[in-house]
Structures are given as C-alpha cells and as structure tokens.
Design a protein around this motif. Structure first.
Motif, PDB file in Angstrom:
ATOM      1  N   SER A 399      47.803  62.390  98.645  1.00 15.60           N
ATOM      2  CA  SER A 399      48.528  61.594  99.643  1.00 15.60           C
ATOM      3  C   SER A 399      49.286  60.505  98.914  1.00 15.60           C
ATOM      4  O   SER A 399      48.923  60.089  97.823  1.00 15.60           O
ATOM      5  CB  SER A 399      47.635  60.980 100.719  1.00 15.60           C
ATOM      6  N   MET A 400      50.351  60.064  99.567  1.00 13.38           N
ATOM      7  CA  MET A 400      51.260  59.106  98.933  1.00 13.38           C
ATOM      8  C   MET A 400      51.533  57.913  99.825  1.00 13.38           C
ATOM      9  O   MET A 400      51.496  57.997 101.045  1.00 13.38           O
ATOM     10  CB  MET A 400      52.611  59.790  98.635  1.00 13.38           C
ATOM     11  N   GLY A 401      51.814  56.795  99.175  1.00 10.26           N
ATOM     12  CA  GLY A 401      52.370  55.639  99.867  1.00 10.26           C
ATOM     13  C   GLY A 401      53.705  55.308  99.234  1.00 10.26           C
ATOM     14  O   GLY A 401      53.950  55.686  98.085  1.00 10.26           O
ATOM     15  N   CYS A 402      54.587  54.637  99.968  1.00 10.50           N
ATOM     16  CA  CYS A 402      55.793  54.143  99.312  1.00 10.50           C
ATOM     17  C   CYS A 402      56.118  52.756  99.830  1.00 10.50           C
ATOM     18  O   CYS A 402      55.799  52.408 100.969  1.00 10.50           O
ATOM     19  CB  CYS A 402      56.962  55.105  99.402  1.00 10.50           C
ATOM     20  N   TYR A 403      56.724  51.944  98.957  1.00 13.35           N
ATOM     21  CA  TYR A 403      56.783  50.510  99.164  1.00 13.35           C
ATOM     22  C   TYR A 403      58.110  49.985  98.623  1.00 13.35           C
ATOM     23  O   TYR A 403      58.336  49.991  97.416  1.00 13.35           O
ATOM     24  CB  TYR A 403      55.626  49.834  98.414  1.00 13.35           C
ATOM     25  N   GLY A 404      59.005  49.591  99.516  1.00 15.08           N
ATOM     26  CA  GLY A 404      60.334  49.162  99.078  1.00 15.08           C
ATOM     27  C   GLY A 404      60.610  47.691  99.332  1.00 15.08           C
ATOM     28  O   GLY A 404      60.091  47.105 100.296  1.00 15.08           O
ATOM     29  N   ILE A 405      61.394  47.107  98.463  1.00 11.55           N
ATOM     30  CA  ILE A 405      61.971  45.779  98.715  1.00 11.55           C
ATOM     31  C   ILE A 405      63.450  45.847  98.359  1.00 11.55           C
ATOM     32  O   ILE A 405      63.807  46.313  97.276  1.00 11.55           O
ATOM     33  CB  ILE A 405      61.277  44.671  97.882  1.00 11.55           C
ATOM     34  N   GLY A 406      64.283  45.406  99.288  1.00 10.37           N
ATOM     35  CA  GLY A 406      65.723  45.354  99.012  1.00 10.37           C
ATOM     36  C   GLY A 406      66.016  44.090  98.210  1.00 10.37           C
ATOM     37  O   GLY A 406      66.271  43.033  98.781  1.00 10.37           O
ATOM     38  N   VAL A 407      65.976  44.229  96.886  1.00  9.35           N
ATOM     39  CA  VAL A 407      66.059  43.051  96.010  1.00  9.35           C
ATOM     40  C   VAL A 407      67.377  42.314  96.225  1.00  9.35           C
ATOM     41  O   VAL A 407      67.396  41.090  96.396  1.00  9.35           O
ATOM     42  CB  VAL A 407      65.883  43.471  94.528  1.00  9.35           C
ATOM     43  N   SER A 408      68.485  43.046  96.252  1.00  6.72           N
ATOM     44  CA  SER A 408      69.769  42.370  96.466  1.00  6.72           C
ATOM     45  C   SER A 408      69.867  41.828  97.893  1.00  6.72           C
ATOM     46  O   SER A 408      70.420  40.756  98.129  1.00  6.72           O
ATOM     47  CB  SER A 408      70.945  43.305  96.143  1.00  6.72           C
ATOM     48  N   ARG A 409      69.280  42.539  98.840  1.00  8.98           N
ATOM     49  CA  ARG A 409      69.316  42.088 100.233  1.00  8.98           C
ATOM     50  C   ARG A 409      68.549  40.781 100.429  1.00  8.98           C
ATOM     51  O   ARG A 409      68.908  39.956 101.285  1.00  8.98           O
ATOM     52  CB  ARG A 409      68.703  43.186 101.093  1.00  8.98           C
ATOM     53  N   VAL A 410      67.476  40.597  99.652  1.00 10.62           N
ATOM     54  CA  VAL A 410      66.705  39.347  99.750  1.00 10.62           C
ATOM     55  C   VAL A 410      67.610  38.147  99.483  1.00 10.62           C
ATOM     56  O   VAL A 410      67.471  37.096 100.123  1.00 10.62           O
ATOM     57  CB  VAL A 410      65.521  39.364  98.747  1.00 10.62           C
ATOM     58  N   VAL A 411      68.533  38.305  98.542  1.00  9.85           N
ATOM     59  CA  VAL A 411      69.428  37.196  98.204  1.00  9.85           C
ATOM     60  C   VAL A 411      70.239  36.790  99.438  1.00  9.85           C
ATOM     61  O   VAL A 411      70.335  35.603  99.770  1.00  9.85           O
ATOM     62  CB  VAL A 411      70.363  37.586  97.032  1.00  9.85           C
ATOM     63  N   ALA A 412      70.797  37.779 100.137  1.00  8.66           N
ATOM     64  CA  ALA A 412      71.584  37.487 101.338  1.00  8.66           C
ATOM     65  C   ALA A 412      70.699  36.926 102.449  1.00  8.66           C
ATOM     66  O   ALA A 412      71.076  35.967 103.141  1.00  8.66           O
ATOM     67  CB  ALA A 412      72.300  38.752 101.809  1.00  8.66           C
ATOM     68  N   ALA A 413      69.515  37.507 102.604  1.00  6.29           N
ATOM     69  CA  ALA A 413      68.611  37.048 103.671  1.00  6.29           C
ATOM     70  C   ALA A 413      68.175  35.606 103.427  1.00  6.29           C
ATOM     71  O   ALA A 413      68.070  34.811 104.362  1.00  6.29           O
ATOM     72  CB  ALA A 413      67.390  37.969 103.748  1.00  6.29           C
ATOM     73  N   ALA A 414      67.940  35.267 102.159  1.00  4.06           N
ATOM     74  CA  ALA A 414      67.546  33.894 101.834  1.00  4.06           C
ATOM     75  C   ALA A 414      68.647  32.911 102.235  1.00  4.06           C
ATOM     76  O   ALA A 414      68.364  31.815 102.721  1.00  4.06           O
ATOM     77  CB  ALA A 414      67.254  33.776 100.342  1.00  4.06           C
ATOM     78  N   ILE A 415      69.889  33.328 102.060  1.00  3.92           N
ATOM     79  CA  ILE A 415      71.015  32.463 102.446  1.00  3.92           C
ATOM     80  C   ILE A 415      71.127  32.355 103.958  1.00  3.92           C
ATOM     81  O   ILE A 415      71.346  31.275 104.499  1.00  3.92           O
ATOM     82  CB  ILE A 415      72.332  32.993 101.840  1.00  3.92           C
ATOM     83  N   GLU A 416      70.954  33.477 104.670  1.00  7.59           N
ATOM     84  CA  GLU A 416      71.004  33.424 106.140  1.00  7.59           C
ATOM     85  C   GLU A 416      69.972  32.412 106.668  1.00  7.59           C
ATOM     86  O   GLU A 416      70.220  31.735 107.656  1.00  7.59           O
ATOM     87  CB  GLU A 416      70.734  34.809 106.743  1.00  7.59           C
ATOM     88  N   GLN A 417      68.847  32.321 105.968  1.00  3.02           N
ATOM     89  CA  GLN A 417      67.794  31.412 106.434  1.00  3.02           C
ATOM     90  C   GLN A 417      67.966  29.990 105.900  1.00  3.02           C
ATOM     91  O   GLN A 417      67.428  29.048 106.487  1.00  3.02           O
ATOM     92  CB  GLN A 417      66.430  31.956 105.973  1.00  3.02           C
ATOM     93  N   ASN A 418      68.693  29.846 104.794  1.00  2.00           N
ATOM     94  CA  ASN A 418      68.748  28.549 104.118  1.00  2.00           C
ATOM     95  C   ASN A 418      70.189  28.142 103.813  1.00  2.00           C
ATOM     96  O   ASN A 418      70.700  28.395 102.716  1.00  2.00           O
ATOM     97  CB  ASN A 418      67.945  28.607 102.806  1.00  2.00           C
ATOM     98  N   HIS A 419      70.819  27.510 104.786  1.00  2.00           N
ATOM     99  CA  HIS A 419      72.185  27.040 104.572  1.00  2.00           C
ATOM    100  C   HIS A 419      72.485  25.951 105.591  1.00  2.00           C
ATOM    101  O   HIS A 419      71.752  25.775 106.570  1.00  2.00           O
ATOM    102  CB  HIS A 419      73.187  28.198 104.728  1.00  2.00           C
TER     103      HIS A 419
END
Lengths: 528, 528
Positions: A399-419
């Motif tokens: 059985s498998m698990g998979c685990y993603g993070i949108g590394v470049s997307r985090v940069v944009a999301a951080a700005i949406e939250q912090n500006h």
C-alpha cells in the motif's frame, strides 16, 4: 547584498493582467517575471524566498524519516500506460515525442516513476516502510494558467511517496507526514488549517488538504468552533433536522439519469432548497436518478415540464421526482404532499450550521490549498505489480501514501495572507532578507556612508541577511521599495540621529519604530 | 543515517550495458537508476553528492558576485526564432507543442531566455555589470545517450550569463568566473585543468574549458611543463622548425575544394606527415584548396591520381598540390622538389613537442569536460536587441559572457578520477557521508550495539554525517558495501578492540588503519 549589485527589479505600476494581489505583488516587488503563459522566471528576490520554503520543507521531511531522491521531469509513456493514466489523464498531461518518435510526458506527478523504482529496488518486507520524496520541477498544461505562479504550468513541488506492507504502517507514516506538514507551516509562521478532503481522481480513501487561510482563497473551508473539525465546504455534510422554518423556497430542475447513470433527455428531477442556501453540485450529482455532471433546465423547459415558472411552482401538483434539502423537508413535513418529497443533503454548509462532528457550530473561512496528503492504498502498486515477499515468503502488493506540497504556491499563498497597501509583509523565516539597511543620502555624506558600511559589515559578519540599499536614490524611493519587497526589519541611518550615534529601527508588520544605539543594532537584530 | 532506514541500493553485479567505470559504479553503489534511455533517477546517495557539488558551485558563484535566478525548463519557440537557433539547432533541441499547439522547446541552454529578461529589466549602464546564474534541469535529446549521466538527456547544469557595456567589464567578469571555477574544483579536491578551447557553435571569441583529468576522459589535453599553457589537442598549434629528420613519411590524398570552398570532385590535394604523427582533421580542413569536411581518397583513386600506392609515392613526380607538415617540410627542405611543397601545421601536437607558448615541452593527459566559460560578445544581444542607454544617453548593444558547469557530470567525473577495484573513493567535500560506522555483529552483542549507538549519537550531535550500518548483515558484506559507496572514513567496532575501549579507523583512500580510543573518535574525525 548591495542593491547596486543586485537585480531588485521593483516596479511602480500594477501590471494590468495580474488579477490577484499575490500575482501583482510578486511582479511589482521583483520576485518573478512572466516568460510565457503559465511560465515564470524566478528573479533573485523570489528565488531566495522559494529556496527558504524548500529548505524548511526538506528539513522537516528529513526529520520525519523521509529520504530525498530526484526523479526526471521527462517520463516514458509506457509507465503511464501501465496504470491507465496515459488514456485517463486529460490534456493537462503534456505528451511529447523524442527524436526517435517515442512517447514521453512532462511529469505533473510521479506515482508511476516511483512505483516502478520501488518495484525494482525493494524485494523484502524488511526494507519497509520507505518514504521517498523529491523537491522538483513539474509541468501541468493548464488550459487557462492564471494568478501568476498560483496556477502556473511549470512549478516546484515537494512530492513524497511511501510504501507499506500493512495499513497500520501506512497510517503511521500518514500521521508522521500530517505532523511534519503542521510543523512546516508553523515554522513558516503561516495561518493554516488541515482540512478533510475528497481524494478525487488520484484515488485512495483517506486524505487531508493543508490550506493557508486568506480572504482571496479559492476554497471555502468549514470549521467547527467546538472541535478540530475542518472540511472543504463542498464536502462538509449538513445534518438532518427535526423541524425548521423557511423564508421561501428555491427550485432547480435538473436532468434525470437512466438506469445506467446516463443523462435521460426526456425526464427531469426537481431540487428544492430554502431561500438563501446554495446548491452543492457534488452532493446533487450523487443523488440516485440525477444525471452527473448536473444539467440544469432553462426557463422554457421549466415551464414545459412543471407548467409554471421557477417562482410560481406548486409542489402539490409537480409530477417529477422531488428532492428537498433537509431544512426544506423538515419545514414541509406536515404538508399533504410531504410524502412525495425525498429529504437529502443538497446544499453547502454555512456559518452557524451545527458541525457534522457533533460538537460546536460551523464557521467559514477561505483558504489556498498548499499541501495534500493521501492514503492511496494499492491503486498504483496493484496496477504496476509492486510488491515484496512478506514474513511468510509470499508476494504481497504494497500500500502507498502520497504527500505533496506546492512549494512555489506557498510563496504566493504567504503573500495573499501577509500584505498591506504598501506591499508584502514576509514572516521572518521565509523573508528574502531579514534586514533592510537604508542610509539616507549616503552619497552626499561621508559619515553616513561610513556608518552604513560598518553596520553592513558587522551584521553580515554576524550571519544576518541584509539588503543594503546603496543606490543613489532619494530616501522616499528606498523606503517604498523596501516596504514593497516586504523585508521584516529596517534600519534607517540619517544625519540627525547619527549625531547621537542612533539609528531608527522599523518593524514592517507592526509599523513600530524605535531608536537604537548604533552599537546595539546587531545584538537587537540577532534577538528578534 | 541508519542503513536500515535508508535506500542503500548497492548491487553486486556490474550492469552489462554500463561501459565506463563511473556509470558502473554509480549503478552498483546505488547512486542512480535508469528510468529510460538517458533519463536517470538520483537515489539518496547520489543526490547527497549532487547536492554537495551544487552547493559548492552556488557558494563560489555567490562569492564571485553572481546572482541566482531560476528560469523555466519549458521555453517558448519565438525566442529561439529571434536568434535563429530554432532553425539552426539539430534534433538535440527537443521541440514540443502545448495543448494549444503552440511551439515550445525543452531548454538545453538559456541564452535566449536570459537575454529576453535582461532586455526588459535593464535600461541603464548604471545597472551593469550583471551576472545571473541558475542551477537547473536541462534537456538535450542526444541521439545515443551513453555513459550514464555523463552523456544523459536530462541533466543538472549551473549556467551563468553576464552582461556588459564594455569589453573590459566582460573581461573582468570572465576572469572572476575563471577564478571561481578554479576554487570550485579545488574545493572538490579534484585534479582539474583550465584549457584553452574552441568556441564552437555557441559563438564568441575567448573560451576556456575546465577538465577533470582521468584516464577514461574523452578529450586529449596538451600541457606545457614550463608554463600554464593547456589546450585541447585538436586546437594546440605545432611550431615551424628549422631542421628535422624523419623515419619515413605518410601520405593522405584528400579532395580539393573549388573557389567557393565546395568539394571539387576531379581534383585532389596530397598531405604529407612524418611516420608516427597523426593527421589533425580540423587543421587540414582549414587549408586553402582543401574540401571541408575532409574526404579521403580510396586506394583505387590514389593509384589513378598519383600512379602509385600510398607506400610508394615519389614526391618529385607528384602533379597535385602538396601540403607537408612543418616537420616534413624541414626534413625535405634541401630536396630539389622542395619548392612545390607548402609547409603547414597538419598534425596533432604530441608529448615532447615544444609548447606553442614558447616555454617548456608538451605533455598529454586525458580529461573530462565539466565546465566551459565563453566570451559571447554580442551574438545574442544583437539578435535580440538587448541594450541599454550609455553614459551619453545612446542605446548600446550589450556584450555577454556565459559560464557553464555540468553539475551532474561532475559527479561522474569525480568517480572516473577517484576509484579503485573496490569502488568509489570520494573526496571528503563531496562525499555522501563523511563516516561509515560499522559495528560487527551488533545484533548478537549488546555491548557492541550500545557502543555503536552511543558513538552514532555523539558523532551526529557533533554535526558529522554518518552512515550507521545497523543492518543484520555479516561484517564482510558491510565492509564491501561501504567501500563500494566510497565513504572516506570508516569506524569499525568489534568485540576484541572493545575490550580495551578501542575501535578501528580506516581511511578509504590510503587504506591506512589505526586504533582509536572510543572517547577520542569524535575529535579525531572532526580534525580530519
């Protein structure tokens, strides 16, 4: 870093085609530049942030026992044919041919490649569990790339894949990844939430999304104020109620489905909601006898089928099957025609609804999905024959698990939250620089230049990342640029304060200002 | 890192299709795995080395004033059309179409993208010089990928591009890059040489290659033993000599060229070299009246044109134009027919020849090209209109330099230079782990396990990268694996030594062994 030897690339004008604030600010603050639709070059300031995000992800993945590998961007088609995704995947999967006319894809994800690797490398249960990850360039040929890197075509992902011989082992690694993701977003000082999610087309059963909360988020998230419950609004179930009153009704006439689930062109189904509620398409499409995807009747058809307009329907005389939302069904339960109504969960959950978990009431916030963890089960390992010999010497599919993070997307999301209206406000751990050093009119004052150079040398020697604005610019231009770029801490050196060996400190987030002795600056910054 | 929780992936058998030692060892030591022709996944051990190489490159580039950016893998075709390389480039340039049938390429290099960026971002000479670099995935669709990652299709490059308004500025940055490259390869403890090079198809005038010396290298490099002179053998000029004697002559009849430089089917030119020397095709092709590429006559044609076989030629009676190598021309200068011979540089330089620089004599070594620096001039900036306003307010086209390092190739080159019959021998700065900790029969001995665990914890806490072989394997298997992987330093914990609180230290490169007090191991390792 000296701005005179750097590519600051700030812009005054807000680019016309940038719809969301993060896209606007990433262009204006000189983080990215568009190369073509959905393709962006990371400028020096943007890349510094991207690398910080990637490093935090890497450190926490390592701590959680995952092992880093690096797979190719270009993948052979035959693996995608093995899992059937060569046919299933839409045009987001960019199919290419090499010089020998062999089929390849630009990888949007790496389940096939990693499963093929583990199939060849791992032969015994003793080598498990195994959790392999990479931080790597992916490509998804979006039909309409938009919002800058938020929905680009080429992007940086952290994707991890774990392999297990038991469900318990999968659950352990899943829990470890859940914990690692929480640490990752905490370390970045982002306001985030883990949210129960649909597993969608990637398959599997258990899944959580990680959302950075921001007003501009594309997803609505339903939280309980009395528990940890959080779910995508589309997925949060509303509860059956005993009694209710409604201020009016909404009617939606939709195409019926035949026995095979195909759209049945001559038959219709009526959905009824209370005024003010929103129809949830996903829920409606799961109703028995309703065609999926949902096909809504136009006004003409409504008149023809129901003998009335949508505003003027008499439920007592309706001849088609009727599904009413739980609230409507409760409100109408004493009507004579109540028995022809089927009660169902038809609407989006709303603030004030009781939480599906049984504790507390629901609040709604908007979020940007930046991470996603899945229990895949054996979807890929079964299709590709990826197994090992178990304790009894028998071959067993993993059985498998998979685990993603949108590394470049985090940069944009951080700005949406912090500006704010002046620009970006970086949390310290992912800021491109910790300190902006701003000498006023340095090129006209020898002692300001000397004080600035000395402080720059001192801070740099102490390991502080400083952007030293040594341009021949007016102070106002420098202040505006440093605010736009969002450097958390500023030190301003001016004539008057320097008479008393003082400099001005300014906090980008709070706006607080204070005077510091020149000699205490490095210790102060170090202590932040 | 514990081997039990790692993907060591060592293999006993030498893979049949791996021709060169680095490819064999990278497969056997578990550094890479083939996904498809020319496409490799980097396994954990390989990626650790790759990342160390990349970090050394990044640190020295930053120190030399270059600024890191990140450009997309996928590039729009229109930029390649602007420079004409869309048509010029062969099928190594993988051309693709997106879902909207627009043309793109998978970038094998980024001159077009960076020039387009600078064209838009930089408007004044005050913003120059600028040196931008990236460490990034590239794709070159090799017709026959081979030697593993040495000539793969997808690979990791460091590519830098600098922009200047004067030749002096370009030369300064070029020199700085030359210096940075020397530091990079010195820090990696590789035996390397900067070598004068042809600029080839990328254009420009001044160029140096950086070669890692290794017997298996594809390139022959000529060095002076009396100066810093080093050049590719193909390019090193031999000198005219006053007198010489020869042990015999070699004759090569080649097709003549007409006035337009086209092959002239009915005419021939005779080239004469001393026995033992090698004809240099590049030099011969540059001779006036010789067709390029070189077309050599077969035996039949030789007989028809010269009335003799190649072994039996009488120069006095030859009717076609004759070019003789300098050595031959000097040896024959007193012959009556000497006046019909044109002296020329026709051969490859050899060990023992005087150096073209005038100092010392030539030695020949083999090298693997891992870096290349170029002065591009205005080839790309002119074609793409990339300029700035100069001091006088006039628009001026920029000159450019470009500077590449094959980051993934360095890993293979390092192995070609550093290995023995047991496996890889990593230089410390790029080793995947500094120390292999090998407890003998730990799973049968509580005190060995305790000593090993304690030492592992102590070394790790001291920041040492340790691979702790905690597998239930025989000591012989562990020793062989750690030697194969090439970890520079081993600590072996065994029963007998432990009686005296001793462990065995072994140096992978020298084979030296010594006994260390358990308590002094961490200090000893730290001091290496």
């Amino acid at each position: 870093m000296r701005t005179s030897q750097y590519l600051l690339a700030t812009q005054k004008e807000t680019p016309a085609d940038a719809e969301v604030i993060s896209h606007q600010l990433m262009l204006r603050a000189g983080l990215i530049r568009k190369l073509a639709s959905g393709l962006y070059t990371w400028l020096p300031t943007g890349l510094r942030v991207l690398n910080k995000v990637a490093n935090i992800v890497r450190e926490e993945m390592n701590k959680a026992g995952a092992i880093e590998v690096l797979m190719p961007v270009v993948q052979p088609a035959d693996l995608w044919q093995e899992t059937g995704r060569w046919e299933e995947y839409g045009p987001e999967l960019l199919r290419i041919k090499d010089r020998h006319q062999r089929d390849f894809v630009l990888g949007p994800t790496h389940e096939e490649v990693i499963t093929a690797l583990v199939r060849n490398e791992i032969s015994s249960y003793k080598q498990l569990p195994l959790n392999l990850y990479q931080i790597q360039t992916k490509f998804r040929d979006e039909v309409r790339p938009r919002f800058g890197i938020m929905r680009g075509r080429e992007f940086t992902m952290k994707d991890a894949y774990s392999f297990h011989i038991t469900q318990e082992s999968l659950q352990d690694t899943y829990d470890a990844m859940y914990g690692a993701y929480c640490k990752i977003f905490e370390r970045m000082q982002l306001d985030y939430r883990p949210v129960m999610a649909d597993t969608g087309s990637i398959g599997g059963s258990v899944s959580h999304e990680f959302h950075v909360l921001a007003e501009s988020g594309e997803d609505n998230i339903a939280f309980s104020n009395g528990s940890d419950y959080a779910a995508n609004v589309e997925l949060a179930q509303t509860q059956q109620v005993e009694s209710a009153s409604v201020d009016g009704l909404q009617y939606v006439l939709v195409q019926a489905a035949d026995e095979n689930g195909e759209a049945d062109a001559n038959n219709w189904v009526l959905l009824v909601l209370a005024a003010g509620h929103t129809l949830n398409d996903i829920k409606a499409e799961k109703l028995s006898g309703v065609a999926a995807p949902l096909i809504t009747a136009n006004d003409e058809t409504v008149s023809a089928v129901l003998g009335a307009t949508s505003n003027d329907i008499d439920l007592a005389s309706v001849k088609v099957p009727v599904f009413a939302d739980y609230v409507v069904a409760a409100a109408l339960k004493h009507q004579a025609y109540a028995e022809k109504i089927t009660a169902a969960d038809l609407r989006n959950i709303e603030a004030g609804d009781p939480s599906p978990c049984g504790n507390g009431t629901i609040e709604i916030k908007r979020g940007i999905e930046v991470g996603h963890i899945f229990q895949l089960g054996d979807k890929y390992s079964e299709a590709m024959g990826c197994g090992v010999l178990n304790e009894n010497g028998k071959h067993e599919i993993l059985s498998m698990g998979c685990y993603g993070i949108g590394v470049s997307r985090v940069v944009a999301a951080a700005i949406e939250q912090n500006h704010d209206e002046h620009g970006i406000i970086w949390p310290d751990p992912i800021a491109p620089f910790k300190v902006a050093l701003i000498p006023m009119n340095m090129h006209k004052s020898q002692r300001i230049m000397e004080a600035a150079e000395a402080l720059y040398a001192e801070l740099t020697a102490a390991g502080v990342e400083v952007l030293f604005d040594d341009r021949k610019e007016r102070p106002g231009v420098m202040f505006k640029d440093m605010e736009l770029v969002g450097i958390p801490h500023s030190i301003v050196i001016g004539e008057r304060n320097l008479d008393e060996q003082l400099v001005e400190y300014k906090n980008r987030r709070t706006g607080e200002k204070s005077l510091l002795q020149l000699t205490e600056v490095t210790a102060f910054i170090g202590g932040l």
